[in-house]
Design an enzyme around this catalytic site. Structure first.
Site, PDB file in Angstrom:
ATOM      1  N   PRO A 143       0.795  -1.227   0.000  1.00  0.00           N
ATOM      2  CA  PRO A 143       0.000   0.000   0.000  1.00  0.00           C
ATOM      3  C   PRO A 143       0.834   1.287   0.000  1.00  0.00           C
ATOM      4  O   PRO A 143       0.853   2.042   0.966  1.00  0.00           O
ATOM      5  CB  PRO A 143      -0.829  -0.136   1.281  1.00  0.00           C
ATOM      6  CG  PRO A 143       0.054  -0.918   2.201  1.00  0.00           C
ATOM      7  CD  PRO A 143       0.787  -1.886   1.308  1.00  0.00           C
ATOM      8  N   CYS A 144       1.479   1.548  -1.114  1.00  0.00           N
ATOM      9  CA  CYS A 144       2.320   2.744  -1.227  1.00  0.00           C
ATOM     10  C   CYS A 144       1.490   4.015  -1.074  1.00  0.00           C
ATOM     11  O   CYS A 144       2.031   5.059  -0.713  1.00  0.00           O
ATOM     12  CB  CYS A 144       3.114   2.737  -2.523  1.00  0.00           C
ATOM     13  SG  CYS A 144       2.137   2.474  -3.997  1.00  0.00           S
ATOM     14  N   HIS A 145       0.178   3.922  -1.296  1.00  0.00           N
ATOM     15  CA  HIS A 145      -0.678   5.095  -1.091  1.00  0.00           C
ATOM     16  C   HIS A 145      -0.741   5.492   0.380  1.00  0.00           C
ATOM     17  O   HIS A 145      -1.126   6.608   0.702  1.00  0.00           O
ATOM     18  CB  HIS A 145      -2.087   4.834  -1.653  1.00  0.00           C
ATOM     19  CG  HIS A 145      -2.840   3.752  -0.956  1.00  0.00           C
ATOM     20  ND1 HIS A 145      -2.561   2.410  -1.157  1.00  0.00           N
ATOM     21  CD2 HIS A 145      -3.841   3.800  -0.037  1.00  0.00           C
ATOM     22  CE1 HIS A 145      -3.378   1.681  -0.403  1.00  0.00           C
ATOM     23  NE2 HIS A 145      -4.161   2.509   0.281  1.00  0.00           N
TER      24      HIS A 145
END
Length: 187
Positions: A143-145
């Site tokens: 989950p780079c967001h």
């Protein structure tokens, strides 16, 4: 000389609350996840960069479960994607450490690039963490967001829509932007 059996890669496109996503897999697990592009064909083309010889197939049970969980998360359900098996053999070791650490961030929470760098033992590596996440082939599963800049600034999101998409995904997960307090307003 023993010949290795040819590795088979496959992919599937699937609908989510934010549009049509795609997921590719191979014998060792998921090799890529693609967030929606401007069209389903553009999503397919971008995913195919990871696995140009992949065939579009119905996903096996384990992959179908990953797709269901991704779709549920994007509908706002508190789903952990930690059980999704990733094939990290195609990414550099540093990136794999960044991805594994980033996977521990729960839905609705954020961490800074600096916090990820410190967690992997590279206290001066915030920029390198950002570069690794910019190359993340496992969007949403890694989950780079959920990774933000210093002072919780929303920066650095390479998916279609950029920061707007990052904010939309965070809000779906229940993240609340830092609202200034009365004391901040008086300062």
């Amino acid at each position: 000389m023993k010949l290795e059996p040819m590795q088979m890669f496959a992919y599937a496109l699937f609908e989510t609350a934010i549009g049509r996503c795609a997921l590719a897999w191979g014998p060792r697990g998921v090799i890529g996840v693609q967030l929606p592009e401007r069209s389903p064909e553009a999503t397919r083309i971008r995913l195919m960069r990871l696995c140009p010889n992949a065939e579009e197939l119905d996903p096996p049970k384990q992959i179908a479960r990953a797709i269901e969980d991704i779709s549920a998360l994007l509908r706002g359900e508190k789903k952990s994607l930690r059980a999704v098996q990733l094939d990290l053999s195609r990414v550099p070791a540093f990136n794999a450490r960044v991805y594994e650490t980033t996977r521990a961030i729960p839905p609705g929470a954020t961490r800074t690039y600096g916090e990820i760098a410190r967690a992997i033992g590279q206290p001066d590596g915030a920029r390198a963490v950002g570069q690794a996440l910019g190359r993340n082939p496992f969007a949403i599963v890694v989950p780079c967001h959920r990774v933000v800049g210093a002072d919780d600034k929303l920066v650095g999101f390479s998916a279609n829509g950029g920061i707007k998409t990052k904010l939309k995904m965070l809000k779906i997960e229940g993240w609340r932007e830092n609202e200034p307090s009365l004391f901040d307003e008086l300062a």
